[in-house]
Design a protein around this motif. Sequence first.
Motif, PDB file in Angstrom:
ATOM      1  N   ILE A 132     -14.284 -12.987  64.248  1.00 49.52           N
ATOM      2  CA  ILE A 132     -15.321 -13.246  64.820  1.00 49.52           C
ATOM      3  C   ILE A 132     -15.675 -12.822  63.153  1.00 49.52           C
ATOM      4  CG2 ILE A 132     -17.826 -13.448  65.803  1.00 49.52           C
ATOM      5  CD1 ILE A 132     -15.859 -12.278  68.069  1.00 49.52           C
ATOM      6  N   THR A 133     -16.468 -13.667  62.564  1.00 49.33           N
ATOM      7  CA  THR A 133     -17.034 -13.214  60.700  1.00 49.33           C
ATOM      8  C   THR A 133     -18.720 -12.862  61.391  1.00 49.33           C
ATOM      9  OG1 THR A 133     -16.150 -14.768  60.287  1.00 49.33           O
ATOM     10  CG2 THR A 133     -17.682 -13.604  58.637  1.00 49.33           C
ATOM     11  N   LEU A 134     -18.212 -10.934  61.151  1.00 54.88           N
ATOM     12  CA  LEU A 134     -20.399 -10.312  61.228  1.00 54.88           C
ATOM     13  C   LEU A 134     -20.698 -10.108  60.090  1.00 54.88           C
ATOM     14  CD1 LEU A 134     -18.260  -7.465  63.569  1.00 54.88           C
ATOM     15  CD2 LEU A 134     -19.652  -9.585  64.102  1.00 54.88           C
ATOM     16  N   GLY A 135     -22.173 -10.374  60.054  1.00 48.65           N
ATOM     17  CA  GLY A 135     -22.825 -10.144  59.408  1.00 48.65           C
ATOM     18  C   GLY A 135     -23.140 -11.782  58.411  1.00 48.65           C
ATOM     19  N   LEU A 136     -22.606 -12.761  58.974  1.00 44.92           N
ATOM     20  CA  LEU A 136     -22.871 -14.893  58.080  1.00 44.92           C
ATOM     21  C   LEU A 136     -24.185 -14.661  59.095  1.00 44.92           C
ATOM     22  CD1 LEU A 136     -19.926 -16.527  58.579  1.00 44.92           C
ATOM     23  CD2 LEU A 136     -21.235 -15.768  56.753  1.00 44.92           C
ATOM     24  N   PRO A 137     -24.799 -15.973  58.248  1.00 42.73           N
ATOM     25  CA  PRO A 137     -26.657 -15.629  58.739  1.00 42.73           C
ATOM     26  C   PRO A 137     -26.315 -16.953  60.164  1.00 42.73           C
ATOM     27  CG  PRO A 137     -26.344 -17.211  56.694  1.00 42.73           C
ATOM     28  CD  PRO A 137     -25.119 -16.504  57.004  1.00 42.73           C
TER      29      PRO A 137
ATOM     30  N   VAL B  70     -19.803  -9.163  54.400  1.00 42.37           N
ATOM     31  CA  VAL B  70     -19.453 -10.038  55.947  1.00 42.37           C
ATOM     32  C   VAL B  70     -18.263  -9.095  56.390  1.00 42.37           C
ATOM     33  CG1 VAL B  70     -20.184 -12.737  55.614  1.00 42.37           C
ATOM     34  CG2 VAL B  70     -17.672 -11.785  54.737  1.00 42.37           C
ATOM     35  N   VAL B  71     -17.928  -9.164  57.746  1.00 38.68           N
ATOM     36  CA  VAL B  71     -17.040  -8.563  58.615  1.00 38.68           C
ATOM     37  C   VAL B  71     -15.714  -8.916  58.958  1.00 38.68           C
ATOM     38  CG1 VAL B  71     -16.336  -6.289  59.643  1.00 38.68           C
ATOM     39  CG2 VAL B  71     -18.122  -6.456  57.979  1.00 38.68           C
ATOM     40  N   MET B  72     -15.025  -9.163  58.954  1.00 37.49           N
ATOM     41  CA  MET B  72     -13.837  -9.545  59.341  1.00 37.49           C
ATOM     42  C   MET B  72     -13.249  -8.879  61.734  1.00 37.49           C
ATOM     43  SD  MET B  72      -9.844 -10.977  58.790  1.00 37.49           S
ATOM     44  CE  MET B  72     -10.197 -12.172  57.987  1.00 37.49           C
ATOM     45  N   LEU B  73     -13.678  -9.382  62.759  1.00 37.42           N
ATOM     46  CA  LEU B  73     -13.263  -8.687  63.279  1.00 37.42           C
ATOM     47  C   LEU B  73     -12.456  -9.528  64.503  1.00 37.42           C
ATOM     48  CD1 LEU B  73     -15.215  -6.361  65.534  1.00 37.42           C
ATOM     49  CD2 LEU B  73     -15.870  -8.449  66.986  1.00 37.42           C
ATOM     50  N   LEU B  74     -11.780  -8.778  64.639  1.00 38.09           N
ATOM     51  CA  LEU B  74     -10.909  -9.549  65.715  1.00 38.09           C
ATOM     52  C   LEU B  74     -10.570  -8.823  66.878  1.00 38.09           C
ATOM     53  CD1 LEU B  74      -8.795 -10.688  63.253  1.00 38.09           C
ATOM     54  CD2 LEU B  74      -7.128 -11.470  64.242  1.00 38.09           C
ATOM     55  N   ALA B  75     -11.005  -9.913  68.251  1.00 34.62           N
ATOM     56  CA  ALA B  75     -11.448  -8.958  69.425  1.00 34.62           C
ATOM     57  C   ALA B  75     -10.637  -9.400  69.913  1.00 34.62           C
ATOM     58  CB  ALA B  75     -13.172  -8.983  70.102  1.00 34.62           C
TER      59      ALA B  75
ATOM     60  N   ILE C 154     -23.262  -3.197  59.157  1.00 37.58           N
ATOM     61  CA  ILE C 154     -22.672  -4.290  59.785  1.00 37.58           C
ATOM     62  C   ILE C 154     -21.912  -4.591  61.078  1.00 37.58           C
ATOM     63  CG2 ILE C 154     -21.732  -7.232  59.452  1.00 37.58           C
ATOM     64  CD1 ILE C 154     -21.834  -6.822  56.611  1.00 37.58           C
ATOM     65  N   LEU C 155     -20.822  -3.412  60.891  1.00 36.80           N
ATOM     66  CA  LEU C 155     -20.216  -3.255  62.323  1.00 36.80           C
ATOM     67  C   LEU C 155     -21.287  -3.643  63.641  1.00 36.80           C
ATOM     68  CD1 LEU C 155     -17.588  -3.955  64.342  1.00 36.80           C
ATOM     69  CD2 LEU C 155     -16.648  -1.880  63.032  1.00 36.80           C
ATOM     70  N   HIS C 156     -22.159  -2.169  63.306  1.00 34.93           N
ATOM     71  CA  HIS C 156     -22.897  -1.584  64.193  1.00 34.93           C
ATOM     72  C   HIS C 156     -23.880  -1.741  64.896  1.00 34.93           C
ATOM     73  CE1 HIS C 156     -25.254   1.458  65.493  1.00 34.93           C
ATOM     74  NE2 HIS C 156     -26.603   1.351  65.061  1.00 34.93           N
TER      75      HIS C 156
ATOM     76  N   ALA D  94     -12.051  -3.943  63.644  1.00 34.49           N
ATOM     77  CA  ALA D  94     -12.873  -4.368  62.207  1.00 34.49           C
ATOM     78  C   ALA D  94     -12.100  -4.529  61.279  1.00 34.49           C
ATOM     79  CB  ALA D  94     -14.325  -4.323  62.322  1.00 34.49           C
ATOM     80  N   LEU D  95     -11.674  -4.779  59.775  1.00 37.02           N
ATOM     81  CA  LEU D  95     -11.404  -4.497  58.652  1.00 37.02           C
ATOM     82  C   LEU D  95     -12.671  -4.363  57.301  1.00 37.02           C
ATOM     83  CD1 LEU D  95      -9.161  -7.191  58.450  1.00 37.02           C
ATOM     84  CD2 LEU D  95      -8.650  -4.921  59.741  1.00 37.02           C
ATOM     85  N   VAL D  96     -12.591  -3.122  56.448  1.00 38.63           N
ATOM     86  CA  VAL D  96     -13.195  -2.852  55.761  1.00 38.63           C
ATOM     87  C   VAL D  96     -12.941  -3.445  54.256  1.00 38.63           C
ATOM     88  CG1 VAL D  96     -13.602  -0.684  54.112  1.00 38.63           C
ATOM     89  CG2 VAL D  96     -12.828  -0.595  56.307  1.00 38.63           C
ATOM     90  N   THR D  97     -11.355  -3.814  54.131  1.00 42.87           N
ATOM     91  CA  THR D  97     -10.691  -5.045  53.296  1.00 42.87           C
ATOM     92  C   THR D  97     -10.058  -6.227  54.298  1.00 42.87           C
ATOM     93  OG1 THR D  97      -9.343  -4.239  52.931  1.00 42.87           O
ATOM     94  CG2 THR D  97     -10.644  -3.135  51.024  1.00 42.87           C
ATOM     95  N   THR D  98     -10.095  -7.266  53.577  1.00 41.11           N
ATOM     96  CA  THR D  98      -9.458  -8.668  54.099  1.00 41.11           C
ATOM     97  C   THR D  98      -8.099  -8.772  53.400  1.00 41.11           C
ATOM     98  OG1 THR D  98     -11.570  -9.392  53.518  1.00 41.11           O
ATOM     99  CG2 THR D  98     -12.155  -8.955  55.644  1.00 41.11           C
ATOM    100  N   HIS D  99      -8.453 -10.098  52.866  1.00 38.55           N
ATOM    101  CA  HIS D  99      -7.432 -10.478  52.297  1.00 38.55           C
ATOM    102  C   HIS D  99      -7.330 -10.071  50.937  1.00 38.55           C
ATOM    103  CE1 HIS D  99      -8.252 -13.554  55.499  1.00 38.55           C
ATOM    104  NE2 HIS D  99      -6.879 -13.767  55.550  1.00 38.55           N
ATOM    105  N   ILE D 100      -7.266  -9.233  50.617  1.00 32.07           N
ATOM    106  CA  ILE D 100      -6.576  -8.279  49.328  1.00 32.07           C
ATOM    107  C   ILE D 100      -5.398  -8.264  49.074  1.00 32.07           C
ATOM    108  CG2 ILE D 100      -8.794  -8.231  48.549  1.00 32.07           C
ATOM    109  CD1 ILE D 100      -8.861  -5.122  48.484  1.00 32.07           C
ATOM    110  N   PRO D 101      -4.654  -8.051  47.428  1.00 32.48           N
ATOM    111  CA  PRO D 101      -2.971  -7.305  47.581  1.00 32.48           C
ATOM    112  C   PRO D 101      -3.514  -6.092  47.889  1.00 32.48           C
ATOM    113  CG  PRO D 101      -3.617  -9.140  45.989  1.00 32.48           C
ATOM    114  CD  PRO D 101      -4.819  -8.594  46.647  1.00 32.48           C
TER     115      PRO D 101
END
Length: 332
Positions: free
Chosen positions: A282-287, A147-152, A185-187, A159-166
Amino acid sequence: MLSKIAITPGEPGGIGPDITIQVAQLEWDAQLIIIADKSMMLDRAKTLNLPLILVDFDDTKPSVQHVPGQLFIIDVSMAEPAKAGQLNEANGRYVVETLTVASQGNLDDVYDAIVTGPVQKGIINQAGIPFSGHTEFFAGHSNTSDVVMLLATDGLRVALVTTHIPLQYVSKAITPERLHKVISILHSELQVKFGIKNPAIFVCGLNPHAGEGGHLGREEIEVIEPTLDVLRAEGINLIGPLPADTLFQEKYLQDADAVLAMYHDQGLPVLKYKGFGNAVNITLGLPYIRTSVDHGTALDLAGTGNADIGSMKVAITHAIKMAKEKLTRAPK
Ligand SMILES: NC(=O)c1ccc[n+]([C@@H]2O[C@H](COP(=O)([O-])OP(=O)(O)OC[C@H]3O[C@@H](n4cnc5c(N)ncnc54)[C@H](O)[C@@H]3O)[C@@H](O)[C@H]2O)c1
Ligand SMILES: N[C@H](C(=O)O)[C@H](O)COP(=O)(O)O
């Protein structure tokens, strides 16, 4: 048909319950169903001095128009009473249970979208439940591998390639596979969810000055550029990798349908500087459709009535809009 929007107010000690009660006072062209502890919500409404009528949700009945001051509820009990402004790890499991009910309801087509209030990731982990964010939780619960995290906000999508990781794991997490999946997914979601035919995606480099030709890091040369070339050959309109420090200027942004940042704090500070309180996650790629606020639990404001409801309004508005479009395309 009216959409059914499930709302999880999130951490009971934070402002999630407050902003949910505050937005319930407004007119909405949908049915709003909260998944939360009934007593906690009624207590918070009393603290805020706002009217609140909670009606048990019956999923066999057709959707009904929102009435200001009233919410439908699926009652999920907390372990211990909540105090505004205070975290209690005894209620960590409750928070996750509300998310589980919301996700399952969407998978079962009971609701048309989920809007989430803010959770405190740390206290859920302290309760013994590994949890890094809604994005990852919903991906796991719905069995979605990517999935992809997108803030608008107005004029900018990040959008972010990586999300909540150190931070120390970011470089290793940016693999050709991950980059390929995130951009694909973003496209496609920019096309489907935002109606953009041929989205232009501007891509940040990872290193200072996008690696300075390999002298300040080699991820651009070894991973990012080759992957972008593969995706360009698939017909995706990609610009970059560009140095992240100078990408966020009007000259580029006026042509960008989205900016892809390599990690959380590369892209989100810019987005939040531009639109904090007026942005949606918005979470992209979820069902299913999932939107959220752009802010956290703001424990300092819980129960005071001073929390800004701007982002919650934007999150609900986007969820309703996307749900309507989905319902128009594929009526149930
Ligand atoms: N959607 C989410 O679930 C979500 C999003 C971001 C952060 N968080 C979590 O929230 C917790 C606290 O994070 P933080 O302190 O970094 O960020 P925060 O957004 O809770 O607070 C940062 C600052 O912004 C202010 N603020 C936040 N929301 C506001 C609102 N609606 N109106 C007025 N002022 C507001 C706060 O008072 C505080 O001064 C963390 O555990 C974090 O993981 C959750
Ligand atoms: N990264 C988000 C932000 O900074 O606003 C926030 O932590 C919430 O993420 P989830 O929706 O995955 O919980």
